[in-house]
Write a protein that holds these residues in place. Structure first.
Motif, short mmCIF file in Angstrom:
data_model
loop_
_atom_site.label_atom_id
_atom_site.label_comp_id
_atom_site.label_asym_id
_atom_site.label_seq_id
_atom_site.Cartn_x
_atom_site.Cartn_y
_atom_site.Cartn_z
N SER A 1 0.84 -1.20 0.00
CA SER A 1 0.00 0.00 0.00
C SER A 1 0.88 1.26 0.00
N HIS A 2 2.13 1.12 0.44
CA HIS A 2 3.01 2.30 0.46
C HIS A 2 3.48 2.69 -0.94
N THR A 3 3.35 1.79 -1.90
CA THR A 3 3.86 2.12 -3.22
C THR A 3 2.78 2.63 -4.18
N ASP A 4 1.51 2.73 -3.73
CA ASP A 4 0.49 3.35 -4.58
C ASP A 4 0.92 4.78 -4.91
N ASP A 5 1.23 5.53 -3.86
CA ASP A 5 1.83 6.85 -4.06
C ASP A 5 2.87 7.04 -2.96
N PRO A 6 4.09 6.59 -3.21
CA PRO A 6 5.10 6.63 -2.14
C PRO A 6 5.69 8.02 -1.92
N TYR A 7 5.40 8.97 -2.83
CA TYR A 7 6.20 10.20 -2.86
C TYR A 7 6.02 11.14 -1.66
N PRO A 8 4.80 11.35 -1.14
CA PRO A 8 4.71 12.22 0.04
C PRO A 8 5.50 11.67 1.24
N ARG A 9 5.40 10.38 1.47
CA ARG A 9 6.17 9.78 2.58
C ARG A 9 7.66 9.94 2.36
N LEU A 10 8.09 9.69 1.13
CA LEU A 10 9.52 9.76 0.84
C LEU A 10 10.04 11.18 1.02
N ALA A 11 9.22 12.18 0.63
CA ALA A 11 9.64 13.58 0.81
C ALA A 11 9.81 13.90 2.30
N ALA A 12 8.88 13.40 3.12
CA ALA A 12 8.97 13.66 4.56
C ALA A 12 10.21 12.99 5.14
N LEU A 13 10.50 11.77 4.69
CA LEU A 13 11.69 11.08 5.18
C LEU A 13 12.97 11.80 4.76
N ARG A 14 13.03 12.25 3.52
CA ARG A 14 14.24 12.96 3.05
C ARG A 14 14.52 14.15 3.95
N ARG A 15 13.42 14.81 4.35
CA ARG A 15 13.57 16.01 5.16
C ARG A 15 13.96 15.67 6.59
N ASP A 16 13.30 14.67 7.19
CA ASP A 16 13.41 14.48 8.64
C ASP A 16 14.17 13.23 9.07
N ARG A 17 14.22 12.21 8.22
CA ARG A 17 14.86 10.97 8.68
C ARG A 17 15.47 10.23 7.48
N PRO A 18 16.65 10.69 7.05
CA PRO A 18 17.22 10.17 5.79
C PRO A 18 17.55 8.68 5.83
N VAL A 19 17.81 8.15 7.02
CA VAL A 19 17.92 6.69 7.14
C VAL A 19 16.95 6.26 8.23
N SER A 20 15.95 5.47 7.87
CA SER A 20 14.96 5.03 8.86
C SER A 20 14.98 3.51 8.93
N THR A 21 14.37 2.97 9.99
CA THR A 21 14.42 1.52 10.21
C THR A 21 13.00 1.01 10.48
N PRO A 22 12.19 0.85 9.43
CA PRO A 22 10.78 0.49 9.63
C PRO A 22 10.59 -0.94 10.10
N LEU A 23 11.60 -1.80 9.85
CA LEU A 23 11.54 -3.20 10.28
C LEU A 23 12.89 -3.51 10.91
N PRO A 24 12.93 -4.41 11.90
CA PRO A 24 14.23 -4.72 12.51
C PRO A 24 15.21 -5.20 11.44
N GLY A 25 16.37 -4.58 11.39
CA GLY A 25 17.41 -5.00 10.44
C GLY A 25 17.23 -4.52 9.03
N TRP A 26 16.21 -3.66 8.78
CA TRP A 26 15.98 -3.11 7.44
C TRP A 26 16.07 -1.58 7.52
N HIS A 27 17.00 -1.00 6.79
CA HIS A 27 17.17 0.45 6.81
C HIS A 27 16.78 1.03 5.46
#
Ligand code: HEM
Length: 371
Positions: free
Chosen positions: A14-40
């Motif tokens: 469901s995140h890839t229907d329109d991933p761009y708003p989330r990705l823009a927020a991450l670029r701004r606030d959390r350039p490396v995130s860890t949504p799952l253990p061991g996955w960055h």
């Protein structure tokens, strides 16, 4: 801080229907995130390039942990799943098959196949699904020509090319024995500039399968994304097509991200990453990073400088070998559609629904009116 916007789980479709708003927020606030253990998840242009450039630190081989570390098993890994020195050796052997002159020589064949499909579209009434009738079959037909599939094998090859859509599980499929028998025969022949003869048989079969996985779904998505972009940007014309194609690949890359595995403990953008952990390098985000593309990074602007440096085809030692063939095919296909159907338009009320696995993105259907 918006918690929803700051979670991009690459395994959540469901995140890839329109991933761009989330990705823009991450670029701004959390350039490396860890949504799952061991996955960055890595989203900035500079960090994505760092990961893709260095196979010593960021391995492609270790993504496929189900394959044992033996020379026999290595022959069943796709080129994109290998590390140096095995990858370097194989890539050097295979590269001549993708030479510019070889690809350019295919243009008349690509045009012919596109014209045949375009002419068949006319038989439909009302709206036509361009995915089913054009963007899906064309890449299969072009890859068959690239691999010099004979007339006698063409129908079977088309079936295999439609059936094999990812790198895992193909050997259990009912189509595999027929495909393998053909691929063994093909590897003795002159196809692909004779490069297959320099591989051992298992490597050649693996490569012929990988060409389908790498070359068919991505192209279908790229072609669908391109048609949507051109129509929505009111850019349905042959003039300036090469630049419009690059801009479409930048804004809507069919391959959203590449995966790598850290080979040693390290730090990326202030985030500690341990050996064995996965890194998801999101090229779809890097391609819209204002730090590289400016404040209008989300806008369709085919004339922007340095456009071909986008990451839709990856970067570094694994950069796409099929990029020239892709560019040729997108240009010729669009030229044929524009020439045949200058008044082509999306069905009123069309809404993008994605197709593809969790790594890729293109329209599931593309209802259009031809004129
Ligand atoms: C729009 C179409 C395409 C896109 C977006 C695309 C994208 C990519 C990307 C991002 C990679 C790098 C993977 C990584 O770094 O792990 C790649 C690798 C590759 N692509 Fe493509 N590709 C396309 C079409 C094709 C076609 C048509 C072919 C061949 C007929 C092809 C053959 C390959 C091969 C052989 C590799 C592996 C290179 C290596 O690992 O050394 N691709 N592609």
């Amino acid at each position: 801080m918006n918690r929803v916007a700051l979670a991009f789980n690459p395994l959540d479709l469901s995140h890839t229907d329109d991933p761009y708003p989330r990705l823009a927020a991450l670029r701004r606030d959390r350039p490396v995130s860890t949504p799952l253990p061991g996955w960055h998840v890595v989203v900035r242009d500079a960090d994505v390039r760092t990961v893709l450039a260095d196979p010593q630190a960021w391995s492609s081989r270790r993504n496929n942990t189900s394959v044992p570390n033996t020379p026999e098993a290595e022959r069943e890994l796709a080129l994109s799943q290998l590390d140096p020195p095995g990858h370097t050796r194989l890539r050097r052997l295979l590269s001549p098959a993708f030479a510019r002159t070889t690809v350019e020589a295919l243009e008349p064949v690509v045009r012919k196949r596109a014209e045949v499909l375009a002419d068949q579209l006319r038989h439909g009434e009302g709206s036509v699904d361009l995915v089913a009738a054009f963007t899906a079959p064309l890449p299969r037909a072009v890859l068959a020509a690239f691999c010099e599939v004979t007339e006698a094998d063409a129908a079977e090859y088309d079936r295999w090319a439609a059936a094999f859509t990812d790198l895992l599980g193909q050997r259990a499929r009912p189509e595999w024995p027929g495909f393998e028998e053909w691929a063994r025969r093909a590897s003795d022949g002159p196809a692909l500039s004779g490069v297959l003869g320099q591989l051992d048989r298992a490597e050649a079969v693996t490569f012929l399968h990988f060409l389908i996985v790498a070359g068919v779904p991505n192209l279908r998505h790229a072609l669908g994304n391109l048609v949507i972009r051109l129509l929505r940007a009111d850019h349905w014309r042959a003039v300036g097509l090469p630049e419009a194609i690059e801009e479409s690949l930048r804004l809507d890359p069919p391959a959203l991200w590449q995966m790598r595995t850290a080979t040693c403990d390290g730090v990326l953008a202030d985030t500690p990453i341990r050996a064995g952990e996965r890194v998801v390098a999101v090229v779809a985000s890097a391609n819209r990073d204002p730090a590289r593309w400016g404040e209008d990074a989300d806008a369709f602007r085919p004339g922007r400088p340095g456009l071909r440096a986008h990451l839709a085809f990856g970067k570094g030692p694994h950069a796409c070998l099929g990029a020239s063939l892709t560019r040729l095919q997108l240009r010729v296909a669009a030229e044929v559609l524009i020439d045949r159907f200058p008044g082509l338009r999306l069905e009123p009320g069309f809404r993008f629904r994605r197709a593809g696995d969790f790594m890729s993105r293109g329209p599931a259907a593309l209802p259009v009116h031809l004129e």
